[in-house]
Each structure stands twice: as C-alpha cells, then as structure tokens.
Design a protein around this motif. Structure first.
Motif, PDB file in Angstrom:
ATOM      1  N   ARG A 178       0.828  -1.207   0.000  1.00 40.65           N
ATOM      2  CA  ARG A 178       0.000   0.000   0.000  1.00 40.65           C
ATOM      3  C   ARG A 178       0.862   1.257   0.000  1.00 40.65           C
ATOM      4  NH1 ARG A 178      -5.148  -1.108   3.908  1.00 40.65           N
ATOM      5  NH2 ARG A 178      -5.632  -3.158   3.079  1.00 40.65           N
ATOM      6  N   THR A 230       0.362   1.062  -4.049  1.00 39.19           N
ATOM      7  CA  THR A 230      -1.003   1.181  -4.581  1.00 39.19           C
ATOM      8  C   THR A 230      -1.784   2.333  -3.956  1.00 39.19           C
ATOM      9  OG1 THR A 230      -1.671  -0.501  -2.995  1.00 39.19           O
ATOM     10  CG2 THR A 230      -1.242  -1.236  -5.250  1.00 39.19           C
ATOM     11  N   ARG A 231      -1.315   2.846  -2.817  1.00 38.25           N
ATOM     12  CA  ARG A 231      -2.098   3.925  -2.176  1.00 38.25           C
ATOM     13  C   ARG A 231      -1.296   5.210  -1.962  1.00 38.25           C
ATOM     14  NH1 ARG A 231      -6.743   0.713   1.203  1.00 38.25           N
ATOM     15  NH2 ARG A 231      -6.633  -1.129  -0.112  1.00 38.25           N
TER      16      ARG A 231
HETATM   17  P1  A2P Z   1      -4.683  -2.234  -3.072  1.00 38.94           P
HETATM   18  O1  A2P Z   1      -4.162  -1.138  -2.189  1.00 38.94           O
HETATM   19  O2  A2P Z   1      -5.100  -1.749  -4.425  1.00 38.94           O
HETATM   20  O3  A2P Z   1      -5.736  -3.089  -2.404  1.00 38.94           O
HETATM   21  P2  A2P Z   1      -3.100  -5.645   1.794  1.00 38.94           P
HETATM   22  O4  A2P Z   1      -2.360  -4.579   2.553  1.00 38.94           O
HETATM   23  O5  A2P Z   1      -4.568  -5.453   1.708  1.00 38.94           O
HETATM   24  O6  A2P Z   1      -2.716  -7.034   2.199  1.00 38.94           O
HETATM   25  O7  A2P Z   1      -2.586  -5.525   0.273  1.00 38.94           O
HETATM   26  C1  A2P Z   1      -1.213  -5.539  -0.033  1.00 38.94           C
HETATM   27  C2  A2P Z   1      -1.029  -5.068  -1.438  1.00 38.94           C
HETATM   28  O8  A2P Z   1      -1.623  -6.026  -2.329  1.00 38.94           O
HETATM   29  C3  A2P Z   1      -1.731  -3.740  -1.707  1.00 38.94           C
HETATM   30  O9  A2P Z   1      -0.847  -2.927  -2.438  1.00 38.94           O
HETATM   31  C4  A2P Z   1      -2.944  -4.165  -2.502  1.00 38.94           C
HETATM   32  O10 A2P Z   1      -3.424  -3.185  -3.405  1.00 38.94           O
HETATM   33  C5  A2P Z   1      -2.412  -5.346  -3.272  1.00 38.94           C
HETATM   34  N1  A2P Z   1      -3.468  -6.222  -3.777  1.00 38.94           N
HETATM   35  C6  A2P Z   1      -4.585  -6.618  -3.132  1.00 38.94           C
HETATM   36  N2  A2P Z   1      -5.334  -7.418  -3.920  1.00 38.94           N
HETATM   37  C7  A2P Z   1      -4.680  -7.526  -5.089  1.00 38.94           C
HETATM   38  C8  A2P Z   1      -4.959  -8.190  -6.321  1.00 38.94           C
HETATM   39  N3  A2P Z   1      -6.075  -8.900  -6.507  1.00 38.94           N
HETATM   40  N4  A2P Z   1      -4.052  -8.086  -7.305  1.00 38.94           N
HETATM   41  C9  A2P Z   1      -2.932  -7.363  -7.145  1.00 38.94           C
HETATM   42  N5  A2P Z   1      -2.613  -6.697  -6.027  1.00 38.94           N
HETATM   43  C10 A2P Z   1      -3.477  -6.770  -5.003  1.00 38.94           C
END
Ligand code: A2P
Length: 277
Positions: free
Chosen positions: A166, A202-203
């Motif tokens: 994230r 991702t965030r």
């Molecule tokens: P996102 O922020 O878009 O949900 P978490 O902290 O929830 O375990 O997630 C860890 C990372 O994995 C985050 O960057 C999250 O992105 C990403 N992620 C979650 N689901 C998927 C998916 N289906 N495909 C790729 N990346 C994912």
C-alpha cells in the motif's frame, strides 16, 4: 529435535515450551509490520521457500486453567544455508498470535515446529530462462529466502522480484533485502547481474504506482523491463500474496500458457497464499 525449556510469559506462570527457539533480533518497520530472527534448531533441514509453524503459548484459559500453543504458518525469510531463521510478520491488534508476537524481544522464546513444507520451491518448477517472484506485503518472505539461494542463480539467467504494498514504508524490508542480496558473500555477484527489483505502491504516491496485476495486464511492466516475450518456454513464476493476487495471477499466467506445478509434478508456476501471522 524437540527442545524443552522454561519461560515466563505475560501471565507470570512458568510453563514448559515445546520446540523452543530463542529470538535473536527484532526490527519494526511500521505499526503493522515487523521482522524477527530466531535460533535454528540443529536438526532443521528445509528447502529455500518453505514455511514452518511458529507460535507462543496462549494465555491461561480461565475455565480449564491450561495454556495451549497458538501456532501460525510463517514462510522462512532466510536461505536454507543460514545459521539463523528470519521471519516477517504483520501485527494485528486483536490477532490471537500477532497481538502477542509483536512484543517479542531478543532473548525471548517462540515455538517453532521443525516440519518445513511448501510449494514455492525450485523442485516444483521446470528449467527456463527467467524466474518471476510476484509478491504483495509479507508475501515477499519466501522470496527473501530464494533470492539468497545460489540455486536460483544457477537455474535462471534473470531473476525478477515484484513487490506491491500500500505505501512506501511497507516496501522498506524489500528494499533492504535487495541491497543485502546484492552485497551477499555467496550470491551477491550473480545478483548484481541477474536480479531485477520492481516495487510498486497502490495507495501512496511513489516512482511506480499500481497493482502488479494492472501493470502486467496493461503492458507497463514489460515495457519498463524491456521484455517482449513472456511465455511458457522462457518464463517461470512464483506467486505469494493475498487471495486476490493469487487468483488474479493464476488467471493471467494461465492465459500466457503457463501450467501450475507442484512438488510431485514440476510445472511453469506455483502459488502460495501469504500467511497471516
Ligand atoms: P490495493 O491497495 O489496491 O488493495 P493488503 O495490505 O490489503 O494485504 O494488500 C497488499 C497489497 O496487495 C496492496 O498494495 C494491494 O493493493 C495489493 N493487492 C490486493 N489485492 C490484489 C490483487 N487482486 N491483485 C494485485 N494486487 C493486489
């Protein structure tokens, strides 16, 4: 080997801890992520990429007056040749195990069941040119083991580690891992020429944003790495992360013609869920 030793837990009740190992190092990265090292049982043999059960004793049950081991699966985040064993863990406030485990300090003891298993091992893949390690969060742990495993560089011409988190703080242990690997006495030289690291957030804004699945499907990943020929002949993959990542990567890899492998039937890719500590 089963070791017995006496420890004092927060309940102040001395108990006998089975399969006890001593914590030698703890580092906290964020309020939800930390790593720790423990001593290695002399008889423990494992293949880089495997996991073991780790835990602590529960609090006293007010009804029975007893304690029981609270165990969770943890990928070993150090290579098979290392003297000590490293692990990454999340911290969950109300998590039965991690709410306690996050407070361990050097000198404390944890339970480690010496029965390593797992599918993220070289034995489950057939030979090819490139190996891709796709991870999210603590799913990077088995790759921390495999990146420092000489066999990884013997078997593949190129080793690509992708790690999505994230925010930037969560990427730190992956960055440290890559630095350590490139300076490693055993694999450092090979890693410098073969290892490619591709982190994304991702965030929080960073140099590369987006889920790995998105940048893979829209072609950004291959354009960034100047790779034009991802296919079952050249490429092997290991995937470790959330259920969502695993499901999406399975679909994507199979669309490229890669076939899932197993210890008993080596193939083109293998998947394991990142365990919640
Ligand atoms: P996102 O922020 O878009 O949900 P978490 O902290 O929830 O375990 O997630 C860890 C990372 O994995 C985050 O960057 C999250 O992105 C990403 N992620 C979650 N689901 C998927 C998916 N289906 N495909 C790729 N990346 C994912």
């Amino acid at each position: 080997m089963t070791e017995q030793s006496t420890v004092t837990l927060t309940t102040a009740t001395p108990v006998t801890l089975p399969d006890a190992q001593t914590v030698t190092e703890v580092e906290h990265y964020t309020d939800s992520l930390f790593r720790f090292r423990v001593t290695r049982p002399a008889s423990l043999r494992f293949r880089s990429g495997e996991f073991v059960m780790i835990g602590l004793m529960s609090d006293l049950d007010p009804v029975t007056g007893k304690q029981k081991p609270l165990l969770r699966a943890y990928s070993i985040a150090s290579p098979a040749w290392d003297d000590t064993l490293q692990f990454y863990s999340i911290k969950v406030k109300d998590g039965p195990l991690t709410s306690k485990l996050q407070h361990i300090k050097p000198g404390d003891q944890v339970i480690l069941r010496p029965k390593p298993v797992g599918t993220l091992v070289h034995d489950a893949l057939t030979p090819a040119k490139r190996i891709w390690f796709f991870s999210t969060g603590t799913g990077i742990a088995p790759f921390a083991s495999l990146l420092r495993e000489p066999e990884t560089y013997e078997r593949f011409e190129q080793v690509i580690l992708t790690h999505s988190c994230r925010d930037l703080a969560e990427l730190k242990f992956g960055q440290e891992l890559v630095e350590e690997t490139k300076n490693d006495i055993l694999v450092g030289e090979e890693a410098q020429s073969k290892l490619i690291y591709y982190p994304t957030t991702t965030r929080e804004p960073s140099a590369k944003m987006g889920r790995i699945t998105t940048v893979l499907e829209d072609g950004t990943l291959f354009a960034d790495l100047k790779i034009a020929d991802f296919n079952a002949e050249n490429d092997r993959a290991m995937v470790c992360g959330s259920m969502g990542l695993n499901t999406d990567m399975k679909r994507i890899l199979e669309a490229y013609g890669l076939r899932e492998g197993a210890n008993s039937d080596p193939g083109d890719y293998v998947i394991e869920k990142a365990f919640v500590g």
